[in-house]
Design a protein around this motif. Structure first.
Motif, PDB file in Angstrom:
ATOM      1  N   THR A 240     -17.383  -5.657  39.623  1.00 24.55           N
ATOM      2  CA  THR A 240     -16.712  -5.972  40.888  1.00 24.55           C
ATOM      3  C   THR A 240     -15.792  -7.167  40.748  1.00 24.55           C
ATOM      4  O   THR A 240     -14.794  -7.296  41.480  1.00 24.55           O
ATOM      5  CB  THR A 240     -17.770  -6.240  41.983  1.00 24.55           C
ATOM      6  OG1 THR A 240     -18.651  -5.115  42.070  1.00 24.55           O
ATOM      7  CG2 THR A 240     -17.131  -6.465  43.343  1.00 24.55           C
ATOM      8  N   ILE A 241     -16.114  -8.060  39.815  1.00 26.19           N
ATOM      9  CA  ILE A 241     -15.271  -9.242  39.605  1.00 26.19           C
ATOM     10  C   ILE A 241     -13.842  -8.826  39.298  1.00 26.19           C
ATOM     11  O   ILE A 241     -12.874  -9.410  39.815  1.00 26.19           O
ATOM     12  CB  ILE A 241     -15.837 -10.111  38.468  1.00 26.19           C
ATOM     13  CG1 ILE A 241     -17.213 -10.664  38.860  1.00 26.19           C
ATOM     14  CG2 ILE A 241     -14.883 -11.262  38.128  1.00 26.19           C
ATOM     15  CD1 ILE A 241     -17.879 -11.455  37.761  1.00 26.19           C
TER      16      ILE A 241
ATOM     17  N   SER B  22     -12.676 -15.655  43.270  1.00 28.14           N
ATOM     18  CA  SER B  22     -12.056 -16.626  42.367  1.00 28.14           C
ATOM     19  C   SER B  22     -11.119 -15.946  41.380  1.00 28.14           C
ATOM     20  O   SER B  22     -10.071 -16.503  41.030  1.00 28.14           O
ATOM     21  CB  SER B  22     -13.148 -17.394  41.612  1.00 28.14           C
ATOM     22  OG  SER B  22     -13.952 -18.144  42.495  1.00 28.14           O
ATOM     23  N   ALA B  23     -11.490 -14.742  40.931  1.00 23.35           N
ATOM     24  CA  ALA B  23     -10.615 -14.002  40.028  1.00 23.35           C
ATOM     25  C   ALA B  23      -9.294 -13.664  40.701  1.00 23.35           C
ATOM     26  O   ALA B  23      -8.240 -13.632  40.050  1.00 23.35           O
ATOM     27  CB  ALA B  23     -11.314 -12.727  39.549  1.00 23.35           C
ATOM     28  N   THR B  24      -9.318 -13.421  42.003  1.00 23.09           N
ATOM     29  CA  THR B  24      -8.088 -13.172  42.749  1.00 23.09           C
ATOM     30  C   THR B  24      -7.142 -14.362  42.630  1.00 23.09           C
ATOM     31  O   THR B  24      -5.938 -14.206  42.378  1.00 23.09           O
ATOM     32  CB  THR B  24      -8.406 -12.894  44.229  1.00 23.09           C
ATOM     33  OG1 THR B  24      -9.251 -11.742  44.331  1.00 23.09           O
ATOM     34  CG2 THR B  24      -7.129 -12.663  45.015  1.00 23.09           C
ATOM     35  N   GLY B  25      -7.692 -15.564  42.829  1.00 17.27           N
ATOM     36  CA  GLY B  25      -6.869 -16.761  42.681  1.00 17.27           C
ATOM     37  C   GLY B  25      -6.329 -16.920  41.272  1.00 17.27           C
ATOM     38  O   GLY B  25      -5.187 -17.370  41.087  1.00 17.27           O
TER      39      GLY B  25
ATOM     40  N   LEU C 286     -16.683  -7.253  51.502  1.00 18.39           N
ATOM     41  CA  LEU C 286     -17.181  -7.611  50.176  1.00 18.39           C
ATOM     42  C   LEU C 286     -18.550  -8.271  50.266  1.00 18.39           C
ATOM     43  O   LEU C 286     -19.445  -8.002  49.453  1.00 18.39           O
ATOM     44  CB  LEU C 286     -16.182  -8.539  49.495  1.00 18.39           C
ATOM     45  CG  LEU C 286     -16.234  -8.658  47.963  1.00 18.39           C
ATOM     46  CD1 LEU C 286     -16.042  -7.298  47.318  1.00 18.39           C
ATOM     47  CD2 LEU C 286     -15.166  -9.632  47.481  1.00 18.39           C
ATOM     48  N   PHE C 287     -18.746  -9.122  51.260  1.00 19.64           N
ATOM     49  CA  PHE C 287     -20.042  -9.765  51.440  1.00 19.64           C
ATOM     50  C   PHE C 287     -21.113  -8.750  51.841  1.00 19.64           C
ATOM     51  O   PHE C 287     -22.262  -8.847  51.401  1.00 19.64           O
ATOM     52  CB  PHE C 287     -19.942 -10.860  52.503  1.00 19.64           C
ATOM     53  CG  PHE C 287     -19.022 -11.992  52.124  1.00 19.64           C
ATOM     54  CD1 PHE C 287     -18.874 -12.370  50.796  1.00 19.64           C
ATOM     55  CD2 PHE C 287     -18.282 -12.659  53.087  1.00 19.64           C
ATOM     56  CE1 PHE C 287     -18.022 -13.401  50.434  1.00 19.64           C
ATOM     57  CE2 PHE C 287     -17.434 -13.697  52.731  1.00 19.64           C
ATOM     58  CZ  PHE C 287     -17.304 -14.066  51.411  1.00 19.64           C
TER      59      PHE C 287
ATOM     60  N   VAL D  70     -19.861 -11.663  43.878  1.00 16.30           N
ATOM     61  CA  VAL D  70     -18.891 -11.477  44.955  1.00 16.30           C
ATOM     62  C   VAL D  70     -17.911 -12.643  45.008  1.00 16.30           C
ATOM     63  O   VAL D  70     -16.691 -12.461  45.124  1.00 16.30           O
ATOM     64  CB  VAL D  70     -19.626 -11.317  46.299  1.00 16.30           C
ATOM     65  CG1 VAL D  70     -18.623 -11.238  47.442  1.00 16.30           C
ATOM     66  CG2 VAL D  70     -20.508 -10.073  46.278  1.00 16.30           C
ATOM     67  N   PHE D  71     -18.428 -13.867  44.909  1.00 22.76           N
ATOM     68  CA  PHE D  71     -17.554 -15.033  44.982  1.00 22.76           C
ATOM     69  C   PHE D  71     -16.715 -15.181  43.712  1.00 22.76           C
ATOM     70  O   PHE D  71     -15.602 -15.707  43.777  1.00 22.76           O
ATOM     71  CB  PHE D  71     -18.382 -16.290  45.230  1.00 22.76           C
ATOM     72  CG  PHE D  71     -18.722 -16.504  46.674  1.00 22.76           C
ATOM     73  CD1 PHE D  71     -18.003 -17.387  47.448  1.00 22.76           C
ATOM     74  CD2 PHE D  71     -19.757 -15.802  47.264  1.00 22.76           C
ATOM     75  CE1 PHE D  71     -18.297 -17.586  48.784  1.00 22.76           C
ATOM     76  CE2 PHE D  71     -20.067 -15.982  48.599  1.00 22.76           C
ATOM     77  CZ  PHE D  71     -19.333 -16.874  49.367  1.00 22.76           C
ATOM     78  N   GLN D  72     -17.227 -14.738  42.595  1.00 18.97           N
ATOM     79  CA  GLN D  72     -16.424 -14.762  41.383  1.00 18.97           C
ATOM     80  C   GLN D  72     -15.275 -13.769  41.464  1.00 18.97           C
ATOM     81  O   GLN D  72     -14.204 -13.992  40.870  1.00 18.97           O
ATOM     82  CB  GLN D  72     -17.293 -14.455  40.160  1.00 18.97           C
ATOM     83  CG  GLN D  72     -18.269 -15.554  39.799  1.00 18.97           C
ATOM     84  CD  GLN D  72     -17.574 -16.868  39.526  1.00 18.97           C
ATOM     85  OE1 GLN D  72     -16.552 -16.922  38.837  1.00 18.97           O
ATOM     86  NE2 GLN D  72     -18.113 -17.958  40.066  1.00 18.97           N
ATOM     87  N   ALA D  73     -15.466 -12.673  42.199  1.00 15.02           N
ATOM     88  CA  ALA D  73     -14.364 -11.733  42.413  1.00 15.02           C
ATOM     89  C   ALA D  73     -13.249 -12.392  43.217  1.00 15.02           C
ATOM     90  O   ALA D  73     -12.062 -12.198  42.945  1.00 15.02           O
ATOM     91  CB  ALA D  73     -14.875 -10.482  43.137  1.00 15.02           C
TER      92      ALA D  73
END
Length: 260
Positions: free
Chosen positions: A179-180, A97-100, A244-245, A92-95
């Motif tokens: 999901t990433i 980060s991928a946004t950034g 997302l969480f 979830v958090f890598q998704a």
């Protein structure tokens, strides 16, 4: 005189050690709780505290010696279960980060990187910014408590001593990895689309009036538009992060159910 038999000592040790390994493995890999800025002693202490609370509720455990071959295999099982659950939330958090990464690439800030102690590598500035924002939202909505609650629920669906060689759980985790890209692209799509339109407009302007010097104004313009759109998107990002969480917490239960 107080005396303890080997059977009693083994029973106390197994009642604590096996669930402790699962909890500690989650703390080592999960977002926020597994952050490197959190001292290892604190992680171990929190894992031990949670284990002491939950151990009496686990019921009967396998009657196996801790350091026998079967006992060590159970320890490995619990470790892998905790790792799988922690990695599920990391997706979830890598998704985020991928946004950034997607937005930074469109803004021309792909070169703006610095060393990230959490990832032990260089990361883009916008990726770290989005990840920090997501962690703040995660703490505000008590996501860390929900994650611990989901972990404790797995002791019912996946009791200590179960064999985790079931391929369904690992397949669920692997599929969730998509999901990433899907969630990251969905969240970054407004900014990426606006930056694409901006670049197309600058390209047309360069062909129509080459003397303007599009290359001199293009970079600050795309950066300004990207920052402005990010500022406007922040109020709408929080509900997206929350959803997302929630998906990640639900996925932890599905992964645990598939590992049986």
């Amino acid at each position: 005189m107080f005396s303890v038999t080997y059977a009693q000592l083994n029973g106390w040790l197994t009642a604590f050690l096996w669930p402790f390994v699962r909890v500690l493995a989650l703390f080592a890999t999960a977002p926020v709780l597994g952050n490197r800025s959190l001292p290892m002693r604190v992680k171990i202490a929190l894992a031990a505290f949670i284990t002491i609370i939950v151990a009496p509720t686990l019921g009967a455990l396998p009657q196996v010696t801790v350091f026998s071959a079967e006992g060590v295999w159970i320890i490995v099982n619990q470790f892998l279960i905790g790792i799988a659950l922690g990695v599920t939330m990391q997706v979830v958090f890598q998704a985020v980060s991928a946004t950034g990464d997607f937005v930074g690439l469109g803004m021309g800030l792909g070169f703006a990187t610095f060393f990230d102690a959490q990832a032990s590598s260089s990361s883009q500035v916008l990726s770290s910014y989005m990840n920090t924002l997501a962690m703040l939202v995660f703490l505000v909505i008590d996501g860390h408590l929900q994650m611990i609650s989901a972990l404790l629920a797995t002791f019912q669906t996946l009791p200590v001593g179960s064999n985790i060689l079931g391929a369904a759980g690992w397949r669920t985790l692997a599929n969730f990895g998509s999901t990433i890209f899907s969630a990251g692209l969905l969240l970054s799509l407004p900014v990426v689309a606006a930056l694409l339109i901006t670049n197309l407009a600058l390209g047309i302007l360069n062909r129509a009036a080459p003397q303007i010097g599009v290359f001199q104004i293009g970079f600050p313009l795309t950066m300004l538009i990207g920052m402005l759109l990010l500022q406007l998107m922040i109020p709408n990002m929080i509900p997206f992060f929350t959803r997302l969480f929630e998906v990640g917490i639900d996925e932890m239960g599905r992964v645990a159910a598939g590992l049986r």
